[in-house]
Design a protein around this motif. Structure first.
Motif, PDB file in Angstrom:
ATOM      1  N   SER A 253       3.223   1.488  41.197  1.00  0.00           N
ATOM      2  CA  SER A 253       3.929   0.081  40.077  1.00  0.00           C
ATOM      3  C   SER A 253       4.993  -0.937  41.016  1.00  0.00           C
ATOM      4  O   SER A 253       4.997  -1.978  40.586  1.00  0.00           O
ATOM      5  CB  SER A 253       5.672   1.191  39.301  1.00  0.00           C
ATOM      6  N   ALA A 254       5.137  -0.302  42.319  1.00  0.00           N
ATOM      7  CA  ALA A 254       6.161  -1.334  42.979  1.00  0.00           C
ATOM      8  C   ALA A 254       4.503  -2.496  43.239  1.00  0.00           C
ATOM      9  O   ALA A 254       5.169  -3.853  43.407  1.00  0.00           O
ATOM     10  CB  ALA A 254       6.083  -1.048  44.350  1.00  0.00           C
ATOM     11  N   TYR A 255       3.291  -1.856  43.631  1.00  0.00           N
ATOM     12  CA  TYR A 255       2.343  -3.373  43.873  1.00  0.00           C
ATOM     13  C   TYR A 255       2.028  -3.865  42.713  1.00  0.00           C
ATOM     14  O   TYR A 255       1.718  -4.764  42.668  1.00  0.00           O
ATOM     15  CB  TYR A 255       1.439  -2.264  44.291  1.00  0.00           C
ATOM     16  N   ALA A 256       2.207  -3.416  41.542  1.00  0.00           N
ATOM     17  CA  ALA A 256       1.517  -4.074  39.799  1.00  0.00           C
ATOM     18  C   ALA A 256       2.663  -5.014  40.290  1.00  0.00           C
ATOM     19  O   ALA A 256       2.265  -6.013  39.063  1.00  0.00           O
ATOM     20  CB  ALA A 256       1.756  -2.809  39.157  1.00  0.00           C
ATOM     21  N   TYR A 257       3.832  -5.509  40.674  1.00  0.00           N
ATOM     22  CA  TYR A 257       5.289  -5.467  39.799  1.00  0.00           C
ATOM     23  C   TYR A 257       5.634  -6.350  40.635  1.00  0.00           C
ATOM     24  O   TYR A 257       5.105  -7.719  40.719  1.00  0.00           O
ATOM     25  CB  TYR A 257       6.731  -5.037  40.074  1.00  0.00           C
ATOM     26  N   GLN A 258       4.865  -6.307  41.791  1.00  0.00           N
ATOM     27  CA  GLN A 258       4.514  -7.841  43.203  1.00  0.00           C
ATOM     28  C   GLN A 258       3.511  -8.188  42.473  1.00  0.00           C
ATOM     29  O   GLN A 258       3.208 -10.010  42.457  1.00  0.00           O
ATOM     30  CB  GLN A 258       4.161  -7.233  44.460  1.00  0.00           C
ATOM     31  N   GLN A 259       2.721  -7.734  41.951  1.00  0.00           N
ATOM     32  CA  GLN A 259       0.934  -9.092  41.687  1.00  0.00           C
ATOM     33  C   GLN A 259       1.448  -9.783  40.713  1.00  0.00           C
ATOM     34  O   GLN A 259       0.946 -11.011  40.101  1.00  0.00           O
ATOM     35  CB  GLN A 259       0.214  -7.489  41.254  1.00  0.00           C
ATOM     36  N   VAL A 260       2.135  -8.644  39.574  1.00  0.00           N
ATOM     37  CA  VAL A 260       3.048  -9.933  38.442  1.00  0.00           C
ATOM     38  C   VAL A 260       3.468 -10.592  38.678  1.00  0.00           C
ATOM     39  O   VAL A 260       3.588 -11.845  38.220  1.00  0.00           O
ATOM     40  CB  VAL A 260       3.577  -8.908  37.500  1.00  0.00           C
ATOM     41  N   ALA A 261       4.434 -10.967  39.969  1.00  0.00           N
ATOM     42  CA  ALA A 261       5.694 -11.752  40.222  1.00  0.00           C
ATOM     43  C   ALA A 261       4.683 -12.704  41.460  1.00  0.00           C
ATOM     44  O   ALA A 261       5.331 -13.489  40.956  1.00  0.00           O
ATOM     45  CB  ALA A 261       6.604 -10.911  40.884  1.00  0.00           C
ATOM     46  N   ASN A 262       3.901 -12.119  41.850  1.00  0.00           N
ATOM     47  CA  ASN A 262       2.840 -13.200  42.610  1.00  0.00           C
ATOM     48  C   ASN A 262       2.241 -14.057  41.173  1.00  0.00           C
ATOM     49  O   ASN A 262       1.943 -15.251  41.650  1.00  0.00           O
ATOM     50  CB  ASN A 262       1.515 -12.442  43.393  1.00  0.00           C
ATOM     51  N   ALA A 263       1.440 -13.554  39.612  1.00  0.00           N
ATOM     52  CA  ALA A 263       0.970 -14.094  38.870  1.00  0.00           C
ATOM     53  C   ALA A 263       1.784 -15.386  38.138  1.00  0.00           C
ATOM     54  O   ALA A 263       1.674 -16.326  37.976  1.00  0.00           O
ATOM     55  CB  ALA A 263       0.518 -13.451  38.344  1.00  0.00           C
ATOM     56  N   ARG A 264       3.385 -14.654  38.109  1.00  0.00           N
ATOM     57  CA  ARG A 264       4.580 -15.651  37.418  1.00  0.00           C
ATOM     58  C   ARG A 264       4.387 -17.180  38.319  1.00  0.00           C
ATOM     59  O   ARG A 264       4.447 -17.975  37.910  1.00  0.00           O
ATOM     60  CB  ARG A 264       5.139 -14.932  36.853  1.00  0.00           C
ATOM     61  N   GLN A 265       4.335 -17.006  39.086  1.00  0.00           N
ATOM     62  CA  GLN A 265       4.713 -17.733  40.409  1.00  0.00           C
ATOM     63  C   GLN A 265       2.938 -18.858  40.436  1.00  0.00           C
ATOM     64  O   GLN A 265       3.255 -20.448  41.238  1.00  0.00           O
ATOM     65  CB  GLN A 265       4.184 -17.465  41.984  1.00  0.00           C
ATOM     66  N   SER A 266       1.841 -19.095  40.146  1.00  0.00           N
ATOM     67  CA  SER A 266       0.936 -19.260  39.818  1.00  0.00           C
ATOM     68  C   SER A 266       1.014 -19.361  37.992  1.00  0.00           C
ATOM     69  O   SER A 266       1.132 -19.251  37.065  1.00  0.00           O
ATOM     70  CB  SER A 266      -0.481 -18.841  39.628  1.00  0.00           C
ATOM     71  N   ILE A 267       0.577 -21.484  37.751  1.00  0.00           N
ATOM     72  CA  ILE A 267      -0.370 -22.263  36.898  1.00  0.00           C
ATOM     73  C   ILE A 267      -1.423 -22.013  36.766  1.00  0.00           C
ATOM     74  O   ILE A 267      -1.877 -23.344  37.751  1.00  0.00           O
ATOM     75  CB  ILE A 267       0.817 -23.136  36.232  1.00  0.00           C
ATOM     76  N   TYR A 268      -2.660 -21.962  35.729  1.00  0.00           N
ATOM     77  CA  TYR A 268      -3.275 -22.986  35.956  1.00  0.00           C
ATOM     78  C   TYR A 268      -3.522 -23.570  34.943  1.00  0.00           C
ATOM     79  O   TYR A 268      -3.082 -23.790  33.932  1.00  0.00           O
ATOM     80  CB  TYR A 268      -4.925 -21.450  35.334  1.00  0.00           C
ATOM     81  N   ILE A 269      -3.801 -25.024  34.968  1.00  0.00           N
ATOM     82  CA  ILE A 269      -4.295 -25.878  34.683  1.00  0.00           C
ATOM     83  C   ILE A 269      -5.700 -26.591  34.252  1.00  0.00           C
ATOM     84  O   ILE A 269      -6.379 -26.185  35.505  1.00  0.00           O
ATOM     85  CB  ILE A 269      -3.033 -27.353  35.190  1.00  0.00           C
TER      86      ILE A 269
END
Length: 202
Positions: A32-48
């Motif tokens: 759960s902690a790993y998944a939360y960290q991955q989601v948080a990191n993904a939210r910091q990225s935007i694909y254009i």
């Protein structure tokens, strides 16, 4: 002997069950902690998309970029308030847009200028007013604006020094205030002529 063997097996099975249960909880916690960290990191990225090719763009922390947004909001407000042409509709439009960035102190200054005939004088003299920002100093939630305003009349060109100050508060972003910044306690602390150059009238 048979009973003792059965009791030992039951104890062993119980311990194994408890151990498996605790191990499952620990594994679930890590996952759960790993998944939360991955989601948080993904939210910091935007694909254009650039010609259908995804390009990774990093988001910046809001608070890291806030001083730049404060300056942009202050600059935009002063541009709206001080850039005027001899057109009553344009003046009304500029003031209406500017009021989205300031509290009642801005409304008070606008009404005060209106009562003194400031805007009528712009219309009657066909003056074109423009402001140039020299600098904006941000100190936490306070600012000081330094600029020069040029008043271009038929008879002369006047340059004035404009210095204002106020406080800044964060508000929800909107279509009319995309920076989410409201100027409060706004006041003009300097508005003096620097030069007055007459034009040839012949």
């Amino acid at each position: 002997m048979i009973i003792k063997n059965i009791e030992s097996k039951i104890r062993l099975a119980t311990l194994l069950s408890i151990g498996s249960f605790l191990t499952s909880i620990i594994i679930c916690g890590f996952v759960s902690a790993y998944a939360y960290q991955q989601v948080a990191n993904a939210r910091q990225s935007i694909y254009i998309l650039d010609n259908d090719i995804p390009i990774l763009a990093k988001q910046t922390n809001m608070q890291m970029n806030r001083p730049a947004e404060y300056k942009a909001a202050v600059d935009l407000f002063h541009s709206l308030f001080f850039n005027l042409t001899p057109d009553d509709k344009h003046i009304e439009y500029q003031m209406e847009k500017a009021m989205y960035f300031v509290d009642e102190t801005g409304v008070g200054q606008y009404n005060n200028l209106k009562e003194k005939g400031y805007f009528n004088s712009i219309l009657s003299s066909s003056s074109v007013l423009s402001i140039q920002t020299d600098s904006i100093v941000i100190d936490q939630n306070r600012f000081r604006y330094y600029g020069k305003q040029k008043i271009d009349r038929r008879s002369a060109t006047i340059t004035r020094s404009i210095v204002t100050e106020g406080e800044l508060i964060d508000i929800p972003r909107s279509e009319n205030n995309s920076h989410g910044v409201l100027i409060t306690n706004w006041k003009t602390i300097e508005n003096k002529d620097l030069s007055n150059v007459s034009k040839n009238t012949f």
